[in-house]
Design an enzyme around this catalytic site. Structure first.
Site, PDB file in Angstrom:
ATOM      1  N   HIS A  38      46.116 -25.840  19.362  1.00 51.45           N
ATOM      2  CA  HIS A  38      45.531 -26.562  18.217  1.00 51.45           C
ATOM      3  C   HIS A  38      44.026 -26.766  18.369  1.00 51.45           C
ATOM      4  CE1 HIS A  38      49.750 -28.431  17.303  1.00 51.45           C
ATOM      5  NE2 HIS A  38      49.645 -27.173  16.930  1.00 51.45           N
ATOM      6  N   GLY A  76      56.101 -34.719  27.249  1.00 44.99           N
ATOM      7  CA  GLY A  76      55.502 -35.643  26.285  1.00 44.99           C
ATOM      8  C   GLY A  76      55.272 -35.077  24.906  1.00 44.99           C
ATOM      9  N   CYS A 120      30.049 -24.130  13.135  1.00 43.20           N
ATOM     10  CA  CYS A 120      29.449 -24.279  11.797  1.00 43.20           C
ATOM     11  C   CYS A 120      30.226 -23.414  10.813  1.00 43.20           C
ATOM     12  CB  CYS A 120      27.987 -23.863  11.794  1.00 43.20           C
ATOM     13  SG  CYS A 120      27.297 -23.803  10.117  1.00 43.20           S
ATOM     14  N   ASP A 145      42.424 -33.173  22.920  1.00 42.64           N
ATOM     15  CA  ASP A 145      41.521 -34.102  23.617  1.00 42.64           C
ATOM     16  C   ASP A 145      40.720 -33.442  24.735  1.00 42.64           C
ATOM     17  OD1 ASP A 145      43.417 -33.921  25.735  1.00 42.64           O
ATOM     18  OD2 ASP A 145      44.538 -35.613  24.914  1.00 42.64           O
ATOM     19  N   CYS A 189      24.715 -28.613  10.373  1.00 37.17           N
ATOM     20  CA  CYS A 189      24.073 -27.604  11.212  1.00 37.17           C
ATOM     21  C   CYS A 189      22.608 -27.468  10.793  1.00 37.17           C
ATOM     22  CB  CYS A 189      24.809 -26.283  11.020  1.00 37.17           C
ATOM     23  SG  CYS A 189      24.153 -24.912  11.969  1.00 37.17           S
ATOM     24  N   CYS A 221      21.309 -24.874   9.820  1.00 29.04           N
ATOM     25  CA  CYS A 221      21.302 -24.000   8.642  1.00 29.04           C
ATOM     26  C   CYS A 221      21.691 -24.764   7.384  1.00 29.04           C
ATOM     27  CB  CYS A 221      22.261 -22.825   8.862  1.00 29.04           C
ATOM     28  SG  CYS A 221      24.003 -23.246   8.623  1.00 29.04           S
ATOM     29  N   GLN A 242      49.403 -28.852  22.883  1.00 29.85           N
ATOM     30  CA  GLN A 242      49.157 -29.154  21.468  1.00 29.85           C
ATOM     31  C   GLN A 242      48.012 -30.150  21.346  1.00 29.85           C
ATOM     32  OE1 GLN A 242      53.195 -29.992  19.477  1.00 29.85           O
ATOM     33  NE2 GLN A 242      53.547 -30.276  21.647  1.00 29.85           N
ATOM     34  N   ASN A 255      60.081 -36.910  29.111  1.00 32.20           N
ATOM     35  CA  ASN A 255      59.823 -37.685  27.891  1.00 32.20           C
ATOM     36  C   ASN A 255      60.694 -38.936  27.927  1.00 32.20           C
ATOM     37  OD1 ASN A 255      59.467 -38.611  25.200  1.00 32.20           O
ATOM     38  ND2 ASN A 255      59.113 -36.511  24.516  1.00 32.20           N
TER      39      ASN A 255
HETATM   40 ZN   LIG Z   1      25.092 -23.252  10.666  1.00 32.12          ZN
END
Ligand SMILES: [Zn+2]
Length: 259
Positions: free
Chosen positions: A124, A204, A132, A109, A163, A165, A106, A230
């Site tokens: 996630h 965890g 973009c 990082d 971006c 664009c 999940q 945990n």
């Molecule tokens: Zn873009």
């Protein structure tokens, strides 16, 4: 002093061929990354918690991308400069030893990929991967100034990166109110449900989401080996074969040795 696994767990781990692992913020806590829902976590803050959740929502990203990015910068800023820890590397070792291994995380990082985990489902997303919203450009979030878009610049300016664009760039992560990416959901189903592994290890995570809890409960029902690592009690603690209240790095290193 290293952590000792219970003898009966050691016996069951020996020679295991297929292992599924689920990780949450607790595994990165030892790298200095704050947890989300756990004690002292980002969303646990009584004054800022709800505001952070609102900032990390799909409507905020659309209407006020600077505010969304300020919240992202806090999370990415904590990961920037930190490194994967013993727990992430122990999982790489477990993957090397098992004939079939998959890791559902999940965390956003990016530490599992950085440590070298291969069969990874980052459900996630990853804060350091960018997209973009207008033209579909994909890239990486730079960690040092000069490699724009860069986390340090965003922290300094509080502005969402743009971006070429002119569109707003977003991190390739799932915001509150957004659907999980279908391809990853299908992979997680194929791994956990269609062809369940011999053991499921949950590390965890406060186990809030059904798609994090159900694979563990299903494995327990089917008589597979279930382990939770945990320090706190969670919804699944009563259902697993072994609840190890240990540091993730110590417990996973011991498990990697026992395989
Ligand atoms: Zn873009």
């Amino acid at each position: 002093m290293s952590f000792e696994l219970p003898q009966d767990l050691k016996a069951r781990l020996c020679g295991l061929a297929s292992i599924g692992v689920i990780t949450g913020a607790g595994i990165s806590a030892e790298s200095g990354i704050p947890t989300y829902r756990g004690k002292g976590g980002i969303y646990d803050d009584p004054e800022q918690g709800d505001r952070t959740i609102e900032a990390l929502s799909a409507p905020t990203l659309r209407m006020d991308p600077d505010r969304a990015w300020q919240a992202i910068a806090k999370i990415a800023g904590a990961a920037h400069g930190a490194k994967p820890n013993a727990a992430h590397y122990a999982l790489v070792e477990i993957e090397r030893k098992a004939s079939r291994f998959f890791l559902l995380t999940q965390n956003v990082d990016g530490f599992h990929a950085q440590a070298g985990s291969r069969n990874l489902i980052d459900i996630h997303g990853d804060t350091f991967k960018l997209l973009c919203m207008q033209c579909g450009w994909r890239g990486e979030l730079g960690r040092v100034a000069g490699h724009e878009p860069c986390i340090q610049t965003i922290v300094a300016t509080g502005k969402a990166p743009l971006c070429r664009c002119g569109g707003t760039i977003r991190p390739d992560v799932v915001f509150f109110g957004e659907m999980l990416p279908m391809a990853k959901v299908l992979r997680l189903h194929a791994e956990f449900y269609d062809n369940p592994p011999e053991a499921v290890i949950s590390v965890g995570t406060s186990s809030m989401f059904p798609y994090i809890v159900e694979p563990v409960l299903l494995a327990a029902q089917r008589g597979k080996l279930t382990i939770e690592i945990n320090p706190e009690e969670t919804e699944i603690s009563a259902h697993v074969d072994f609840h190890l209240k240990a540091k993730a790095g110590e417990a996973l290193t011991a498990i990697a040795h026992a395989l």
